[in-house]
Design a protein around this motif. Structure first.
Motif, mmCIF file in Angstrom:
data_model
loop_
_atom_site.group_PDB
_atom_site.id
_atom_site.type_symbol
_atom_site.label_atom_id
_atom_site.label_comp_id
_atom_site.label_asym_id
_atom_site.label_seq_id
_atom_site.Cartn_x
_atom_site.Cartn_y
_atom_site.Cartn_z
ATOM 1 N N PHE A 110 0.783 -1.237 0.000
ATOM 2 C CA PHE A 110 0.000 0.000 0.000
ATOM 3 C C PHE A 110 0.821 1.296 0.000
ATOM 4 O O PHE A 110 0.344 2.337 -0.426
ATOM 5 C CB PHE A 110 -0.933 -0.002 1.226
ATOM 6 N N ASP A 111 2.065 1.226 0.476
ATOM 7 C CA ASP A 111 2.922 2.425 0.557
ATOM 8 C C ASP A 111 3.157 2.969 -0.852
ATOM 9 O O ASP A 111 3.742 2.302 -1.689
ATOM 10 C CB ASP A 111 4.254 2.028 1.213
ATOM 11 N N GLY A 112 2.621 4.148 -1.102
ATOM 12 C CA GLY A 112 2.729 4.761 -2.441
ATOM 13 C C GLY A 112 1.604 4.300 -3.351
ATOM 14 O O GLY A 112 0.918 5.101 -3.994
ATOM 15 N N ALA A 144 11.028 6.234 -7.914
ATOM 16 C CA ALA A 144 12.166 6.178 -6.983
ATOM 17 C C ALA A 144 11.958 7.009 -5.729
ATOM 18 O O ALA A 144 12.833 7.777 -5.328
ATOM 19 C CB ALA A 144 13.437 6.613 -7.713
ATOM 20 N N GLU A 145 10.785 6.842 -5.098
ATOM 21 C CA GLU A 145 10.524 7.627 -3.878
ATOM 22 C C GLU A 145 11.281 7.041 -2.690
ATOM 23 O O GLU A 145 11.738 7.766 -1.805
ATOM 24 C CB GLU A 145 9.020 7.620 -3.599
ATOM 25 N N GLU A 146 11.400 5.711 -2.639
ATOM 26 C CA GLU A 146 12.039 5.111 -1.461
ATOM 27 C C GLU A 146 13.551 5.333 -1.498
ATOM 28 O O GLU A 146 14.195 5.150 -2.526
ATOM 29 C CB GLU A 146 11.744 3.610 -1.411
ATOM 30 N N GLY A 147 14.105 5.669 -0.331
ATOM 31 C CA GLY A 147 15.556 5.853 -0.252
ATOM 32 C C GLY A 147 16.266 4.541 0.011
ATOM 33 O O GLY A 147 17.481 4.500 0.173
ATOM 34 N N GLU A 213 -1.050 6.104 6.351
ATOM 35 C CA GLU A 213 -0.483 6.897 7.447
ATOM 36 C C GLU A 213 0.883 6.381 7.892
ATOM 37 O O GLU A 213 1.751 7.145 8.296
ATOM 38 C CB GLU A 213 -1.440 6.902 8.646
ATOM 39 N N GLN A 214 1.077 5.093 7.887
ATOM 40 C CA GLN A 214 2.321 4.446 8.345
ATOM 41 C C GLN A 214 2.554 4.753 9.836
ATOM 42 O O GLN A 214 3.692 4.867 10.296
ATOM 43 C CB GLN A 214 3.528 4.911 7.506
ATOM 44 N N GLY A 215 1.469 4.896 10.546
ATOM 45 C CA GLY A 215 1.492 5.146 12.000
ATOM 46 C C GLY A 215 0.158 4.702 12.570
ATOM 47 O O GLY A 215 -0.709 4.192 11.854
ATOM 48 N N SER A 403 4.189 -0.451 8.554
ATOM 49 C CA SER A 403 4.500 -0.138 7.157
ATOM 50 C C SER A 403 5.955 -0.511 6.886
ATOM 51 O O SER A 403 6.732 -0.748 7.803
ATOM 52 C CB SER A 403 4.277 1.352 6.885
ATOM 53 N N HIS A 404 6.272 -0.590 5.588
ATOM 54 C CA HIS A 404 7.612 -1.042 5.167
ATOM 55 C C HIS A 404 7.863 -2.489 5.584
ATOM 56 O O HIS A 404 9.002 -2.920 5.718
ATOM 57 C CB HIS A 404 8.730 -0.143 5.727
ATOM 58 N N VAL A 405 6.755 -3.235 5.770
ATOM 59 C CA VAL A 405 6.796 -4.664 6.102
ATOM 60 C C VAL A 405 5.645 -5.369 5.377
ATOM 61 O O VAL A 405 4.648 -4.715 5.025
ATOM 62 C CB VAL A 405 6.664 -4.910 7.626
HETATM 63 MN MN MN Z 1 7.949 4.215 2.113
#
Ligand code: MN
Ligand code: HGY
Ligand code: MN
Length: 433
Positions: A110-112, A144-147, A213-215, A403-405
């Motif tokens: 879902f992120d992005g 390329a949003e993710e670092g 939200e990632q929170g 998030s990021h998981v």
């Molecule tokens: Mn992200």
């Protein structure tokens, strides 16, 4: 064909099943030969380009003009009624919405993606109902949003905002030493033309990104829509500790210069400083740590690790990074090891325009959606776009704040609620002078 007379019904056309299908289609575009499950679709890889092709084909199928720029961002445009008036072509500044299509390694679905799917759903409704809108509406999938791969985040949006140049792209490298420029060329993009594709602020009226939200705030408050008023900044450091590798059996403790012991004390110093009341609100994380040579019977001679400092207070963010570097140096001196560092990325926090926060809040209220104003702990493409034009963000809930998981989850119904608010906000902005 749904008439557009009952304008208030337009948001009710947001289709949960269609949203779910788009989410599933993007989630299927993932590396399969990586450890862990979840979605892996890294910046400037063929898989990211396949996700952009999916977006592009959907938008072109709706009859929108679609273009991919030198940075790999894909933009679809629905002409507004102002595009051609009785007196020839008079164009007014456009409205935009969108988010990113790349992921972190073993990330979520879902992120992005949530924001890109929301833009696809709105484009579908605009196209199939013939919804009249005065301004051009632009639907954007950023690259390329993710670092996670190159250290610096939000690369596609930084490039259109003029914050990352073609030269910069040649000086950012991934863990295997591939430059961003080479990665871009390997997937058919043109870093040398980044400058020509910068967005002109005068072409734009406002941009709103929908994102998870990632929170835990929305879930804790049992509210479906978040309206973001500030986005955290991020200072990212690459730290290298040099000691002396030697035999684990033959080297007595008092003669050791163990790089991992020094690095471990640095990691604990990050946690201690972030929990210090003087730094309340700052978040510090060591996400990656590599031990060299990594042999059971050799004392580590070198350790590389990353530090990610997040804050919505710019001064506190930078002061924290400086304080950490000073602590690392003191720890290394005591252990007769050396520490060096490199700045991987440094993004300032941004406060979003209050008038736009208010507009989005009214749009949610119009639709009877409970909403909550809140800051974003994560960084976003909107942060970069905010350097150019009025930018807002809408959040939808993240289950357990994860998030990021692979466990990252937002229901299609929650995403539909955010999409309805986004559509209503775009329609309200479209009517503003
Ligand atoms: Mn992200
Ligand atoms: O790292 C971030 O804050 C975002 O998910 N790129
Ligand atoms: Mn994101």
């Amino acid at each position: 064909m749904t008439t557009t007379e009952g304008l208030d019904e337009i948001e009710s056309l947001v289709d949960v099943e269609r949203i779910q299908r788009h989410i599933d289609a993007f989630a299927a575009l993932t590396e399969t030969d990586v450890e862990g499950d979840g979605v892996t679709r890294l910046a400037y890889t063929p898989l990211e380009r396949r996700a952009h092709a999916l977006f592009r084909d959907h938008m072109a199928g709706l009859g929108l003009q679609v273009r991919t720029d030198a940075a790999g961002n894909t933009m679809a445009e629905s002409d507004g009624t102002s595009a051609a008036s009785a007196h020839g072509t008079t164009s007014v500044a456009a409205l935009g919405t969108g988010s990113h299509l790349d992921s972190v390694p073993s990330g979520g679905r879902f992120d992005g993606i949530a924001g890109v799917v929301a833009s696809m759903e709105i484009a579908e409704i605009v196209s199939t109902t013939g919804l009249r809108h005065r301004r051009p509406w632009r639907f954007v999938a950023f690259a390329a949003e993710e670092g996670a791969r190159f250290g610096q985040a939000c690369n596609g949006s930084r490039m259109v905002a003029g914050l990352t140049s073609a030269i910069d792209a040649e000086q950012l490298f991934d863990a295997s030493g591939i430059s961003m420029g080479d990665a871009m060329r390997s997937v058919g993009l043109h870093p040398e033309r980044i400058g020509a594709d910068r967005w002109a602020p005068e072409d734009w009226s406002a941009f709103i990104e929908l994102h998870i939200e990632q929170g835990v705030v929305l879930e804790d408050r049992q509210v479906n829509v978040g309206v973001v008023d500030a986005i955290s900044g991020s200072t990212r450091l690459a730290i290298r500790v040099d000691g002396r590798a030697s035999h684990t059996g033959g080297t007595p403790m008092h003669l050791r210069r163990d790089a991992l012991v020094t690095a471990s004390r640095c990691v604990l110093a990050c946690d201690e400083l972030a929990r210090d009341p003087a730094h309340h609100g700052t978040r510090v994380t060591v996400g990656r740590l590599t031990v060299h040579p990594g042999s059971i019977t050799t004392i580590p001679g070198r350790v590389d690790f990353t530090v990610d400092v997040r804050d919505i207070d710019s001064d506190r963010q930078r002061r924290t990074a400086e304080a950490l570097i000073a602590r690392f140096r003191s720890i290394a001196d005591t252990a007769r090891t050396e520490v060096s560092f490199e700045l991987m990325g440094d993004t300032s926090p941004v406060v979003l325009p209050h008038w736009l926060v208010a507009e989005i809040g009214v749009a949610a209220a119009d639709l009877g959606e409970m909403h909550q104003v809140l800051p974003s702990g994560a960084s976003h493409d909107s942060q970069q776009i905010a350097h150019l034009l009025a930018t807002g963000m809408i959040f939808v809930p993240s289950r357990d704040g994860l998030s990021h998981v692979p466990e990252e989850h937002t229901t299609a119904e929650q995403l539909a609620g955010g999409t309805r608010t986004l559509l209503r906000a775009l329609r309200r902005l479209d009517g503003r002078p």
